[in-house]
Write an enzyme that holds these catalytic residues in place. Structure first.
Site, PDB file in Angstrom:
ATOM      1  N   VAL A 183      -9.613   3.371   2.962  1.00 33.95           N
ATOM      2  CA  VAL A 183      -9.857   3.121   1.534  1.00 33.95           C
ATOM      3  C   VAL A 183      -8.652   2.495   0.840  1.00 33.95           C
ATOM      4  O   VAL A 183      -8.640   2.378  -0.374  1.00 33.95           O
ATOM      5  CB  VAL A 183     -10.291   4.405   0.779  1.00 33.95           C
ATOM      6  CG1 VAL A 183     -11.628   4.894   1.278  1.00 33.95           C
ATOM      7  CG2 VAL A 183      -9.242   5.493   0.856  1.00 33.95           C
ATOM      8  N   LYS A 184      -7.664   2.074   1.613  1.00 35.40           N
ATOM      9  CA  LYS A 184      -6.480   1.492   0.992  1.00 35.40           C
ATOM     10  C   LYS A 184      -6.574  -0.047   0.970  1.00 35.40           C
ATOM     11  O   LYS A 184      -7.496  -0.634   1.517  1.00 35.40           O
ATOM     12  CB  LYS A 184      -5.227   1.964   1.726  1.00 35.40           C
ATOM     13  CG  LYS A 184      -5.058   3.479   1.683  1.00 35.40           C
ATOM     14  CD  LYS A 184      -5.046   4.020   0.268  1.00 35.40           C
ATOM     15  CE  LYS A 184      -4.835   5.518   0.185  1.00 35.40           C
ATOM     16  NZ  LYS A 184      -5.943   6.316   0.703  1.00 35.40           N
TER      17      LYS A 184
END
Ligand SMILES: Cc1ncc(COP(=O)(O)O)c(C=O)c1O
Length: 214
Positions: A183-184
Site C-alpha cells: 500500500v506504499k
C-alpha cells in the site's frame, strides 16, 4: 457507487523484467540486487551525507533503527496515537514503552505542544509520522528533540518522495524509515529501509538486519 481500491498496483513489462533479472542472477537472497536497490534509493533521495540499509519490512526498519539509536528496555518513546500498529510494536520489540501523543487537526501529525509535557527522564526518542505523505510539524519535532536531547526516528513510510522546503524526507534529519509494502508509494511486495547519517550506526544497522552477520 464508484469503488476506490485501497491499492491498485501499477506493474508492467518493466516490473516483470526486473523480477526475472533478479531470478536470473541465481542468488535468491540479499546480494547485488539489494545493493542496487539501496543505491537507487540513495540517488532518488539525493543523499550526500547518509546511507541506506534495506530491510525486509518497514516495521523491522523501525525496530533496528530504534536499537541502533540506543533505545533499550526501560526507555520511553513518544509517537502519535493516530498511527499504524507497527510503530508501537517496533518500540515494544526494542523493549521500550510506547507513549502516545495526540495529533494536530491541520496535518494529522504529532502535536508538539502536547508532546513536550509527555517527556520524562526515561524519554529517549520521538517517532513522528508523516501521515499519507503529508509533512508533520518536523521543525517542531526537531527543536523539541534538540531541547531535550532526544533521537528522532521519522516514520516516512507514506512519504517516499515527500519534500519539505524542496528537501526530500530522508535526505536530512536524524534517522528516517521507509516502507515498500503493497500500500506504499513504491512497493517491493514487502520491504523497507533505514536512512542513517552516522557511520557507526550504519555498520550496527547492517549487522542488526541480518542476525548479527556482516
Ligand atoms: C505509518 C506506518 N508505519 C509503519 C508501517 C509498517 O510498514 P511495513 O508494512 O512495511 O512493515 C506502515 C505500514 O502500513 C505504516 O502505514
Amino acid at each position: 457507487m464508484e469503488r476506490i481500491p485501497v491499492f491498485a498496483p501499477c506493474t508492467g513489462i518493466d516490473t516483470l523484467k526486473h523480477l526475472t533479472d533478479a531470478l536470473d542472477v541465481g542468488w535468491i537472497g540479499m546480494g547485488a540486487t539489494t545493493k542496487e536497490f539501496e543505491d537507487r534509493i540513495s540517488a532518488f533521495l539525493g543523499l550526500t551525507d547518509r546511507q541506506v540499509i534495506a530491510t525486509n519490512t518497514g516495521t523491522s526498519a523501525l525496530h533496528i533503527a530504534l536499537v541502533a539509536a540506543g533505545v533499550k528496555p526501560g526507555d520511553e518513546v513518544i509517537t502519535p496515537s493516530f498511527n499504524y500498529v507497527a510503530d508501537h510494536q517496533a518500540i515494544r520489540m526494542a523493549g521500550a514503552e510506547v507513549v502516545m501523543c495526540d495529533i494536530r487537526d491541520d496535518n494529522l501529525g504529532i502535536d508538539c505542544a502536547k508532546a513536550e509535557p509527555l517527556i520524562t527522564k526515561k524519554t529517549k526518542a520521538i517517532i513522528p509520522l508523516h501521515f499519507a505523505g503529508l509533512p508533520c510539524d518536523q521543525a517542531g519535532v526537531f527543536s523539541l528533540a534538540k531541547k531535550h536531547k532526544l533521537r528522532v526516528i521519522e516514520d516516512a513510510m507514506h512519504g517516499f518522495g515527500t519534500a519539505i522546503g524542496g528537501r526530500k524526507l530522508g535526505s536530512y534529519g536524524d534517522i528516517t524509515c521507509f516502507s515498500f509494502d503493497p500500500v506504499k508509494i513504491v512497493t517491493s511486495i514487502d520491504g523497507g529501509c533505514v536512512i542513517v547519517a552516522s557511520d557507526q550506526e550504519f555498520s550496527n544497522l547492517q549487522r542488526l538486519r541480518l542476525l548479527g552477520v556482516d
